[in-house]
Design a protein around this motif. Structure first.
Motif, mmCIF file in Angstrom:
data_model
loop_
_atom_site.group_PDB
_atom_site.id
_atom_site.type_symbol
_atom_site.label_atom_id
_atom_site.label_comp_id
_atom_site.label_asym_id
_atom_site.label_seq_id
_atom_site.Cartn_x
_atom_site.Cartn_y
_atom_site.Cartn_z
ATOM 1 N N ILE A 80 0.824 -1.203 0.000
ATOM 2 C CA ILE A 80 0.000 0.000 0.000
ATOM 3 C C ILE A 80 0.861 1.257 0.000
ATOM 4 C CG2 ILE A 80 -1.655 1.342 1.366
ATOM 5 C CD1 ILE A 80 -2.884 -1.373 2.186
ATOM 6 N N SER B 277 -3.079 -1.311 -6.224
ATOM 7 C CA SER B 277 -3.526 -0.143 -5.466
ATOM 8 C C SER B 277 -3.053 1.146 -6.131
ATOM 9 C CB SER B 277 -3.060 -0.216 -4.015
ATOM 10 O OG SER B 277 -1.657 -0.200 -3.926
ATOM 11 N N TYR C 212 -7.541 2.971 1.297
ATOM 12 C CA TYR C 212 -6.708 1.914 0.737
ATOM 13 C C TYR C 212 -6.764 0.652 1.581
ATOM 14 C CZ TYR C 212 -4.994 6.130 -1.475
ATOM 15 O OH TYR C 212 -4.911 7.330 -2.112
#
Length: 159
Positions: A17, A87, A139
């Motif tokens: 992330i 992501s 996220y």
């Protein structure tokens, strides 16, 4: 054993992330640049990632790329790469939308004061920490949902 697995999962998710956020920010800004090449590359990247299932991306990174390059990846490294590219594409769209949401008059005012385009958001909102925190929460939720879906697919594949 479960705690060891949880530790690895958290490590892979956080690393992916964080790197995905960096990739997404760069790609989001590339979508707003004047360079047609940068916009084209960013657009194709986002289109491919958003149009393919996460499981396909994972299989491709873990099995296909090592065969093509001759460079083996550990499962943790492959996981980080997959989360990063996946992501990153979604974060790029968030960044793009955020940049498009800034009133053109605000951009002109910032530029007339000598600010660069990168400085306008922080100068306008003064909410840098809140923006990054909100983004991080989005996220985490997104990746958590994707992980749950991935596990369901894995269970169905196993039979």
């Amino acid at each position: 054993m479960l705690f060891r697995g949880l530790k690895v999962t958290i490590y892979v998710a956080i690393a992916g992330i964080l790197l995905g956020t960096l990739l997404g920010e760069i790609t989001g800004f590339a979508l707003q640049t004047r360079s047609r090449i940068a916009r084209g590359i960013a657009g194709v990247y986002i289109w491919i990632i958003r149009a393919t299932p996460l499981i396909v991306q994972a299989l491709y990174v873990y099995f296909v790329i090592p065969k093509l390059t001759g460079f083996d990846l550990s499962s943790n490294t492959a996981g980080i790469i997959v989360i990063t590219i996946n992501s990153g594409a979604f974060i790029a769209e968030i960044v793009r939308g955020s940049l498009e949401g800034i009133d053109p008059g605000q951009k002109e005012a910032g530029l007339s004061l000598g600010l660069t385009p990168m400085q306008n958001y922080a100068a306008i909102s003064f909410k840098t920490i809140q923006a990054y925190t909100t983004g991080a929460i989005f996220y985490v939720v997104l990746i958590s949902i994707l992980i749950i879906l991935q596990k369901q697919v894995e269970r169905k594949i196993r039979g």
